[in-house]
Scaffold this motif. Sequence first.
Motif, PDB file in Angstrom:
ATOM      1  N   ALA A  95       0.765  -1.191  -0.074  1.00  0.00           N
ATOM      2  CA  ALA A  95      -0.016  -0.036   0.087  1.00  0.00           C
ATOM      3  C   ALA A  95       0.761   1.222  -0.013  1.00  0.00           C
ATOM      4  CB  ALA A  95      -0.775  -0.080   1.109  1.00  0.00           C
ATOM      5  N   PRO A  96       1.478   1.726  -1.206  1.00  0.00           N
ATOM      6  CA  PRO A  96       2.456   2.649  -1.191  1.00  0.00           C
ATOM      7  C   PRO A  96       1.863   4.123  -1.002  1.00  0.00           C
ATOM      8  CG  PRO A  96       2.206   2.017  -3.365  1.00  0.00           C
ATOM      9  CD  PRO A  96       1.414   0.859  -2.550  1.00  0.00           C
ATOM     10  N   PHE A  97       0.401   4.267  -1.236  1.00  0.00           N
ATOM     11  CA  PHE A  97       0.015   5.452  -1.087  1.00  0.00           C
ATOM     12  C   PHE A  97      -0.322   5.656   0.401  1.00  0.00           C
ATOM     13  CE2 PHE A  97      -4.015   7.654  -0.178  1.00  0.00           C
ATOM     14  CZ  PHE A  97      -3.701   9.166  -0.665  1.00  0.00           C
ATOM     15  N   VAL A  98      -0.700   4.559   1.066  1.00  0.00           N
ATOM     16  CA  VAL A  98      -0.871   4.935   2.701  1.00  0.00           C
ATOM     17  C   VAL A  98       0.657   5.122   3.443  1.00  0.00           C
ATOM     18  CG1 VAL A  98      -1.489   3.805   4.592  1.00  0.00           C
ATOM     19  CG2 VAL A  98      -2.872   3.374   2.482  1.00  0.00           C
ATOM     20  N   GLY A  99       1.659   4.616   2.776  1.00  0.00           N
ATOM     21  CA  GLY A  99       2.938   4.736   3.339  1.00  0.00           C
ATOM     22  C   GLY A  99       3.392   6.180   3.145  1.00  0.00           C
ATOM     23  N   ARG A 100       3.052   6.643   1.832  1.00  0.00           N
ATOM     24  CA  ARG A 100       3.545   8.066   1.575  1.00  0.00           C
ATOM     25  C   ARG A 100       2.788   9.142   2.682  1.00  0.00           C
ATOM     26  NH1 ARG A 100       3.687   6.135  -3.618  1.00  0.00           N
ATOM     27  NH2 ARG A 100       1.638   6.970  -4.145  1.00  0.00           N
ATOM     28  N   LEU A 101       1.555   8.518   2.738  1.00  0.00           N
ATOM     29  CA  LEU A 101       0.510   9.450   3.704  1.00  0.00           C
ATOM     30  C   LEU A 101       1.116   9.681   4.743  1.00  0.00           C
ATOM     31  CD1 LEU A 101      -2.083  11.232   3.844  1.00  0.00           C
ATOM     32  CD2 LEU A 101      -3.192   9.170   4.304  1.00  0.00           C
ATOM     33  N   ILE A 102       1.475   8.596   5.448  1.00  0.00           N
ATOM     34  CA  ILE A 102       1.954   8.614   6.825  1.00  0.00           C
ATOM     35  C   ILE A 102       3.309   9.258   6.846  1.00  0.00           C
ATOM     36  CG2 ILE A 102       2.997   7.013   8.676  1.00  0.00           C
ATOM     37  CD1 ILE A 102       1.278   4.777   7.454  1.00  0.00           C
ATOM     38  N   ASP A 103       4.174   8.950   5.915  1.00  0.00           N
ATOM     39  CA  ASP A 103       5.380   9.817   5.900  1.00  0.00           C
ATOM     40  C   ASP A 103       5.094  11.755   5.845  1.00  0.00           C
ATOM     41  OD1 ASP A 103       6.958   7.838   6.139  1.00  0.00           O
ATOM     42  OD2 ASP A 103       7.117   7.356   3.797  1.00  0.00           O
ATOM     43  N   THR A 104       4.211  11.846   5.059  1.00  0.00           N
ATOM     44  CA  THR A 104       3.700  13.368   4.915  1.00  0.00           C
ATOM     45  C   THR A 104       3.183  13.837   6.268  1.00  0.00           C
ATOM     46  OG1 THR A 104       3.159  13.032   2.593  1.00  0.00           O
ATOM     47  CG2 THR A 104       2.348  14.888   3.721  1.00  0.00           C
ATOM     48  N   ILE A 105       2.187  13.069   6.999  1.00  0.00           N
ATOM     49  CA  ILE A 105       1.825  13.491   8.186  1.00  0.00           C
ATOM     50  C   ILE A 105       2.898  13.661   9.242  1.00  0.00           C
ATOM     51  CG2 ILE A 105       0.208  12.696  10.052  1.00  0.00           C
ATOM     52  CD1 ILE A 105      -1.431  11.553   7.995  1.00  0.00           C
ATOM     53  N   GLN A 106       3.606  12.627   9.437  1.00  0.00           N
ATOM     54  CA  GLN A 106       4.881  12.616  10.142  1.00  0.00           C
ATOM     55  C   GLN A 106       5.888  13.800  10.044  1.00  0.00           C
ATOM     56  OE1 GLN A 106       6.618   8.859   9.839  1.00  0.00           O
ATOM     57  NE2 GLN A 106       5.267   7.918  11.409  1.00  0.00           N
ATOM     58  N   LYS A 107       5.986  14.108   8.516  1.00  0.00           N
ATOM     59  CA  LYS A 107       6.714  15.471   8.680  1.00  0.00           C
ATOM     60  C   LYS A 107       6.253  16.577   9.167  1.00  0.00           C
ATOM     61  CE  LYS A 107       9.547  13.447   4.805  1.00  0.00           C
ATOM     62  NZ  LYS A 107       9.631  13.397   2.998  1.00  0.00           N
ATOM     63  N   ARG A 108       4.872  16.617   8.814  1.00  0.00           N
ATOM     64  CA  ARG A 108       4.155  17.848   8.938  1.00  0.00           C
ATOM     65  C   ARG A 108       4.091  18.036  10.336  1.00  0.00           C
ATOM     66  NH1 ARG A 108       2.855  22.744   7.746  1.00  0.00           N
ATOM     67  NH2 ARG A 108       0.566  23.538   8.808  1.00  0.00           N
ATOM     68  N   ALA A 109       3.922  16.700  11.507  1.00  0.00           N
ATOM     69  CA  ALA A 109       3.927  16.934  12.737  1.00  0.00           C
ATOM     70  C   ALA A 109       5.288  17.448  13.466  1.00  0.00           C
ATOM     71  CB  ALA A 109       3.597  15.411  13.291  1.00  0.00           C
ATOM     72  N   SER A 110       6.282  17.039  12.803  1.00  0.00           N
ATOM     73  CA  SER A 110       7.783  17.294  13.102  1.00  0.00           C
ATOM     74  C   SER A 110       7.933  18.855  12.976  1.00  0.00           C
ATOM     75  CB  SER A 110       8.792  16.541  12.219  1.00  0.00           C
ATOM     76  OG  SER A 110       8.797  15.270  12.585  1.00  0.00           O
ATOM     77  N   VAL A 111       7.507  19.569  11.708  1.00  0.00           N
ATOM     78  CA  VAL A 111       7.468  20.833  11.518  1.00  0.00           C
ATOM     79  C   VAL A 111       6.638  21.788  12.664  1.00  0.00           C
ATOM     80  CG1 VAL A 111       7.004  22.814   9.848  1.00  0.00           C
ATOM     81  CG2 VAL A 111       7.937  20.549   9.213  1.00  0.00           C
ATOM     82  N   GLN A 112       5.428  21.140  12.925  1.00  0.00           N
ATOM     83  CA  GLN A 112       4.825  21.830  13.727  1.00  0.00           C
ATOM     84  C   GLN A 112       5.401  21.948  15.304  1.00  0.00           C
ATOM     85  OE1 GLN A 112       0.907  20.197  13.790  1.00  0.00           O
ATOM     86  NE2 GLN A 112       0.285  21.235  11.873  1.00  0.00           N
ATOM     87  N   GLN A 113       5.795  20.716  15.663  1.00  0.00           N
ATOM     88  CA  GLN A 113       6.766  20.704  17.183  1.00  0.00           C
ATOM     89  C   GLN A 113       7.795  21.632  16.852  1.00  0.00           C
ATOM     90  OE1 GLN A 113       7.613  16.628  17.531  1.00  0.00           O
ATOM     91  NE2 GLN A 113       5.632  15.818  18.001  1.00  0.00           N
ATOM     92  N   HIS A 114       8.628  21.729  15.872  1.00  0.00           N
ATOM     93  CA  HIS A 114       9.807  22.663  15.802  1.00  0.00           C
ATOM     94  C   HIS A 114       9.264  24.176  16.045  1.00  0.00           C
ATOM     95  CE1 HIS A 114      13.774  24.151  14.907  1.00  0.00           C
ATOM     96  NE2 HIS A 114      13.252  24.678  13.739  1.00  0.00           N
ATOM     97  N   GLN A 115       8.404  24.440  15.499  1.00  0.00           N
ATOM     98  CA  GLN A 115       7.503  25.861  15.616  1.00  0.00           C
ATOM     99  C   GLN A 115       7.288  26.122  16.811  1.00  0.00           C
ATOM    100  OE1 GLN A 115       4.541  25.794  12.363  1.00  0.00           O
ATOM    101  NE2 GLN A 115       5.994  26.209  10.834  1.00  0.00           N
TER     102      GLN A 115
END
Length: 661
Positions: free
Chosen positions: A85-105
């Motif tokens: 399920a590559p789409f689901v994997g890419r979706l999880i990676d995007t969400i995790q990157k977005r969460a890391s940016v928010q935590q840094h901010q």
Amino acid sequence: MSSRTSKVIIDSLEPNITCPVCLGRLVSPKILPRCGHCCCVRCLRQLATAAVDAGTAGEPATFSCPTCGTDVTLPGNDVERLQNAPFVGRLIDTIQKRASVQQHQQLEQQQAAPQAGPLCVEHEVPAKMFCFSCNQLVCSECILYLHKGHPYEKIVTASQKCIETLRQRADSTRELREGIMFSLSQVDRRREEIADLSDNVNRSVKKTFDDMVKSLQRRKEELLGDPRHADEAQTLPPRRAEAVPGGSHRGSGRPHLVLPEVPAPAGHRRDHSLQEAEPTEAANIGVQLWSVESFVEMVASQTGMFLSDAYGPGLVRAELGKRAAYFTIRPLTPLLQNPTITANLTSLVDSSVLPVTVVSKQGTAMYEASYHPQVRGRHQLSVEVNGNPISGNPFPVYVSIPPSQLKKQERAFGGVAGALHLTFNGRQQMVVTELGGDVVSMRSKAGKKISQLEGRRLVRPWGVAVDEEDCVYVSEEGAHCLSKFDAEGRYVKSSSEGTVPLDGPRGVRVVGDKVLVCDGNNRCVKVLSRELELVRTLVEMDKMPSDLAVSPNGLLYVTRLDSRTVEVFAITTGEHRYSVEHSDLEQPSGLYFDPYQGLLYVADFSNCGVFAFKPNGEFVSRFCRNVAAGAGEVVQLWGVALDEDGFVYLCDAKNSRILVY
């Protein structure tokens, strides 16, 4: 996009990126055929393994989708063949990157904001240190002058140390409280038992004296109303005796009976020294008084037997071919000469009747009876005086056979697929875990299958225990849980429905209102309530515990895989006491503590034998040595248990049979 809008979107996508098995974020997700739902590849491997073990060899494995329940057939029994399920994997990676940016901010915003903290009491500047000597927040200047030489740490470090100290004290207090609550529950139960016993004794005493008064009054009326009855008193036989617990040896734990015809007249002194009583006015009117001063007293010499209150009044232990017990009787007035005393011992195993020898003790008014039982198991002892039975007849007698004499195999029966462990319910049916069929069956003592537990598909059932209500507790090594069934064999609940973390549970025992289970992969013994709620972790071990047994005096015996010893702990505190070991003991696999004999039975998986030890670990004997199922066959002994007649049952898992000694 604002952070709030982003959070709403992530929350809406969360169910689609969560594994329905482990409830965590999907890792290397695979798509299930037919329904299209996704699961972690690691979780799918576990489901596939369980499906392959439960399925038929040569056929594709089938399991249910954890999300919708659709039956899924695994192609080639290989999880790797499922579509990624590559789409689901890419979706999880995007969400995790977005969460890391928010935590840094958020971290940058917090660092940019002015820091507000506690102030030093002396200098009114931010306090950065904590003085352990004064338990006070201080600044750098205080450390150099006012608190010079005191132990100190930075506030963050000091707070972490304080939190850890509080956590350790809380854990210690919690364990102490659990131990105290367990002890209090045992005290309350014993208090209730004593209260019930006291009520029974009071009722028995009251009834005895009421009957005595009625008997005396009736006889008085007969004698005064018709003078012809005066001569009949010389030959009047005693009526049925009444039981009086305690007797002249109160506190000895042995049952004592009184055979009253009528109470002693006023002024008569009852003599408990087993000597002749002084004649009284009762002799002039022909009243006869009898007393059983000690009934079924145990003979201490050369028998090693014992009598315990824990198994009910009147329960007697004996050994084959040895003098087992005696009782004495004498008249309080020497009126009735040469009474006829008869007794016999009846086996409840084969209905055989053994006569009991009754002899007069020379120079006294006492009589002594002895017997030599030839059949082990439950018996009934009956005693009559002049044809009238003593109250309480028949009296239970338990005849045991020493382990050293268990050389002959009584019988064996097969058809028990992978017999692993067994126990007995209140109906004296065997309850056996059959690893080969993933079932728990109820069988007669001859091995005939009566029924099996139902309502739940068991996965590698291992240990089994039964409480006094005949509820069955089964440890499922494959499902990592403990399951409960009612007396009819219907499924009630499982520990997996609650918050009990079990991993590969094995041996299980019921102790009072608690259930003890060997948590194999977690290497500990845990205490659960009968509702399968975790009470506490009792013992932590360095190796995987396999089976356990409990003695009446509060000792816990535990076997471990790949160990040659049986470890002994205090059941209330979990404190290690000592180890039970023997030079020939290689891999103890099954345990059973027989409270009647006070012996620990240990089945040896590797050395093919059963060892008997005293509670303190002293070796007694060994039997079932080098037993063979047939030419070239290997015996693997696991569970061991004794029935109510003292027969020893052994589980031979390798040959799917049960041996009886």
